[in-house]
Design a protein around this motif. Structure first.
Motif, PDB file in Angstrom:
ATOM      1  N   VAL A   1       0.842  -1.193   0.000  1.00  0.00           N
ATOM      2  CA  VAL A   1       0.000   0.000   0.000  1.00  0.00           C
ATOM      3  C   VAL A   1       0.880   1.247   0.000  1.00  0.00           C
ATOM      4  CG1 VAL A   1      -1.657   1.339   1.367  1.00  0.00           C
ATOM      5  CG2 VAL A   1      -1.989  -1.125   1.050  1.00  0.00           C
ATOM      6  N   ALA A   2       1.909   1.264   0.840  1.00  0.00           N
ATOM      7  CA  ALA A   2       2.806   2.424   0.931  1.00  0.00           C
ATOM      8  C   ALA A   2       3.479   2.706  -0.410  1.00  0.00           C
ATOM      9  CB  ALA A   2       3.860   2.192   2.011  1.00  0.00           C
ATOM     10  N   LEU A   3       3.902   1.671  -1.108  1.00  0.00           N
ATOM     11  CA  LEU A   3       4.549   1.862  -2.412  1.00  0.00           C
ATOM     12  C   LEU A   3       3.573   2.489  -3.409  1.00  0.00           C
ATOM     13  CD1 LEU A   3       7.075   1.541  -4.121  1.00  0.00           C
ATOM     14  CD2 LEU A   3       6.319  -0.762  -4.704  1.00  0.00           C
TER      15      LEU A   3
ATOM     16  N   ALA B   1      -7.404   0.519  -3.909  1.00  0.00           N
ATOM     17  CA  ALA B   1      -8.437  -0.488  -3.633  1.00  0.00           C
ATOM     18  C   ALA B   1      -8.751  -1.278  -4.894  1.00  0.00           C
ATOM     19  CB  ALA B   1      -9.693   0.199  -3.080  1.00  0.00           C
ATOM     20  N   GLU B   2      -8.864  -0.580  -6.020  1.00  0.00           N
ATOM     21  CA  GLU B   2      -9.132  -1.254  -7.300  1.00  0.00           C
ATOM     22  C   GLU B   2      -7.996  -2.212  -7.666  1.00  0.00           C
ATOM     23  OE1 GLU B   2     -11.802  -0.965  -9.676  1.00  0.00           O
ATOM     24  OE2 GLU B   2     -12.787  -0.195  -7.876  1.00  0.00           O
ATOM     25  N   VAL B   3      -6.772  -1.750  -7.527  1.00  0.00           N
ATOM     26  CA  VAL B   3      -5.590  -2.561  -7.895  1.00  0.00           C
ATOM     27  C   VAL B   3      -5.478  -3.791  -7.001  1.00  0.00           C
ATOM     28  CG1 VAL B   3      -3.051  -2.585  -7.880  1.00  0.00           C
ATOM     29  CG2 VAL B   3      -4.269  -0.636  -8.870  1.00  0.00           C
ATOM     30  N   ARG B   4      -5.730  -3.600  -5.713  1.00  0.00           N
ATOM     31  CA  ARG B   4      -5.526  -4.687  -4.756  1.00  0.00           C
ATOM     32  C   ARG B   4      -6.777  -5.543  -4.552  1.00  0.00           C
ATOM     33  NH1 ARG B   4      -3.430  -4.583   0.076  1.00  0.00           N
ATOM     34  NH2 ARG B   4      -2.093  -6.279  -0.564  1.00  0.00           N
ATOM     35  N   GLY B   5      -7.907  -5.098  -5.114  1.00  0.00           N
ATOM     36  CA  GLY B   5      -9.142  -5.868  -4.945  1.00  0.00           C
ATOM     37  C   GLY B   5      -9.673  -5.813  -3.528  1.00  0.00           C
ATOM     38  N   LYS B   6      -9.480  -4.705  -2.856  1.00  0.00           N
ATOM     39  CA  LYS B   6      -9.930  -4.511  -1.478  1.00  0.00           C
ATOM     40  C   LYS B   6     -10.896  -3.334  -1.444  1.00  0.00           C
ATOM     41  CE  LYS B   6      -7.016  -7.567   0.132  1.00  0.00           C
ATOM     42  NZ  LYS B   6      -7.428  -8.820   0.655  1.00  0.00           N
ATOM     43  N   SER B   7     -11.523  -3.137  -0.296  1.00  0.00           N
ATOM     44  CA  SER B   7     -12.422  -1.982  -0.174  1.00  0.00           C
ATOM     45  C   SER B   7     -11.588  -0.730   0.075  1.00  0.00           C
ATOM     46  CB  SER B   7     -13.408  -2.190   0.973  1.00  0.00           C
ATOM     47  OG  SER B   7     -12.757  -2.026   2.217  1.00  0.00           O
ATOM     48  N   GLU B   8     -12.169   0.393  -0.256  1.00  0.00           N
ATOM     49  CA  GLU B   8     -11.483   1.668  -0.058  1.00  0.00           C
ATOM     50  C   GLU B   8     -11.273   1.922   1.437  1.00  0.00           C
ATOM     51  OE1 GLU B   8     -11.791   6.287  -1.640  1.00  0.00           O
ATOM     52  OE2 GLU B   8     -13.315   4.842  -2.251  1.00  0.00           O
ATOM     53  N   LYS B   9     -12.206   1.476   2.251  1.00  0.00           N
ATOM     54  CA  LYS B   9     -12.097   1.641   3.703  1.00  0.00           C
ATOM     55  C   LYS B   9     -10.904   0.853   4.249  1.00  0.00           C
ATOM     56  CE  LYS B   9     -14.805   1.444   7.922  1.00  0.00           C
ATOM     57  NZ  LYS B   9     -16.091   1.228   8.542  1.00  0.00           N
ATOM     58  N   THR B  10     -10.708  -0.374   3.748  1.00  0.00           N
ATOM     59  CA  THR B  10      -9.572  -1.191   4.169  1.00  0.00           C
ATOM     60  C   THR B  10      -8.257  -0.488   3.803  1.00  0.00           C
ATOM     61  OG1 THR B  10     -10.826  -3.245   3.899  1.00  0.00           O
ATOM     62  CG2 THR B  10      -8.419  -3.431   3.862  1.00  0.00           C
ATOM     63  N   ILE B  11      -8.198   0.029   2.596  1.00  0.00           N
ATOM     64  CA  ILE B  11      -6.995   0.732   2.145  1.00  0.00           C
ATOM     65  C   ILE B  11      -6.761   1.973   2.995  1.00  0.00           C
ATOM     66  CG2 ILE B  11      -5.894   1.934   0.208  1.00  0.00           C
ATOM     67  CD1 ILE B  11      -6.118  -1.177  -0.070  1.00  0.00           C
TER      68      ILE B  11
ATOM     69  N   HIS C   1      -7.540   2.401   6.126  1.00  0.00           N
ATOM     70  CA  HIS C   1      -6.987   1.959   7.411  1.00  0.00           C
ATOM     71  C   HIS C   1      -5.514   1.574   7.264  1.00  0.00           C
ATOM     72  CE1 HIS C   1     -10.653   2.159   9.709  1.00  0.00           C
ATOM     73  NE2 HIS C   1     -11.313   1.337   8.900  1.00  0.00           N
ATOM     74  N   GLN C   2      -5.183   0.851   6.195  1.00  0.00           N
ATOM     75  CA  GLN C   2      -3.793   0.450   5.967  1.00  0.00           C
ATOM     76  C   GLN C   2      -2.907   1.673   5.725  1.00  0.00           C
ATOM     77  OE1 GLN C   2      -4.590  -2.287   2.736  1.00  0.00           O
ATOM     78  NE2 GLN C   2      -4.580  -4.058   4.109  1.00  0.00           N
ATOM     79  N   ALA C   3      -3.429   2.644   4.972  1.00  0.00           N
ATOM     80  CA  ALA C   3      -2.670   3.870   4.709  1.00  0.00           C
ATOM     81  C   ALA C   3      -2.441   4.624   6.018  1.00  0.00           C
ATOM     82  CB  ALA C   3      -3.407   4.747   3.700  1.00  0.00           C
ATOM     83  N   SER C   4      -3.451   4.686   6.886  1.00  0.00           N
ATOM     84  CA  SER C   4      -3.298   5.362   8.179  1.00  0.00           C
ATOM     85  C   SER C   4      -2.213   4.689   9.019  1.00  0.00           C
ATOM     86  CB  SER C   4      -4.627   5.354   8.938  1.00  0.00           C
ATOM     87  OG  SER C   4      -5.568   6.160   8.287  1.00  0.00           O
ATOM     88  N   ALA C   5      -2.170   3.359   8.972  1.00  0.00           N
ATOM     89  CA  ALA C   5      -1.146   2.622   9.716  1.00  0.00           C
ATOM     90  C   ALA C   5       0.249   2.961   9.173  1.00  0.00           C
ATOM     91  CB  ALA C   5      -1.408   1.120   9.632  1.00  0.00           C
ATOM     92  N   VAL C   6       0.358   3.073   7.857  1.00  0.00           N
ATOM     93  CA  VAL C   6       1.630   3.435   7.232  1.00  0.00           C
ATOM     94  C   VAL C   6       2.037   4.841   7.677  1.00  0.00           C
ATOM     95  CG1 VAL C   6       2.760   4.002   5.028  1.00  0.00           C
ATOM     96  CG2 VAL C   6       1.356   1.935   5.212  1.00  0.00           C
TER      97      VAL C   6
END
Length: 169
Positions: free
Chosen positions: A115-117, A129-139, A141-146
């Motif tokens: 995600v960070a990259l 989210a589109e690239v990774r096949g995940k929800s925007e909300k999940t991304i 949260h992951q971005a916030s962690a980064v």
């Protein structure tokens, strides 16, 4: 260019043949004591044909030299371009190695690194989210962690960390 050179050589050959035939004709006319104005016409045609031949030969030589110079310049440009391309690839590899080392230093998980990259590359949360096949909300949260682990407030600061290092500021 080769097509023009061949065409020019054919024209030069035809001019030589015309000159030869006109010289033969002039000799025969001179031997038969043809009127002088006819002889003068043939001499003028021989001179004109010879002048055109000389001009054409000089032009062929000039264009041939120019073509050789262009080929040399093209080779130099290609070598320079190849060298630059190699340097760009090496620099890009070092840049991404540096990013990976920094991610390891921040102790990002594998998912967070991915995600960070993508954040550093400038993708939005929606695009990631589109690239990774995940929800925007999940991304999100992951971005916030980064951002927390990198001690930055958002994607722009995250990217700036790497680009400032790249340009030496």
């Amino acid at each position: 260019m080769a097509c023009f050179m061949n065409r020019d050589k054919i024209i030069a050959l035809l001019l030589v043949l015309i000159i030869i035939f006109k010289l033969g004709d002039l000799y025969v006319d001179f031997a038969n004591q043809v009127e002088s104005h006819h002889l003068i016409q043939e001499i003028i045609l021989i001179i004109l044909s010879s002048s055109i031949f000389v001009f054409l030969v000089n032009d062929i030589k000039k264009r041939s030299k120019q073509a050789q110079l262009l080929v040399q310049q093209l080779r130099l440009s290609k070598a320079h371009s190849d060298n630059l391309s190699k340097k760009v690839v090496e620099t890009k590899a070092k840049f991404f190695e540096g990013i990976a080392e920094q991610f390891d230093h921040w102790e990002l998980s594998k998912t967070e690194k991915e995600v960070a990259l993508l954040l550093v590359k400038g993708l939005s949360n929606f695009e990631i989210a589109e690239v990774r096949g995940k929800s925007e909300k999940t991304i999100s949260h992951q971005a916030s962690a980064v951002y927390k682990k990198a001690n930055v407030t958002g994607r722009h600061e995250l990217a700036a960390l790497f680009f400032e290092e790249l340009i030496g500021n």
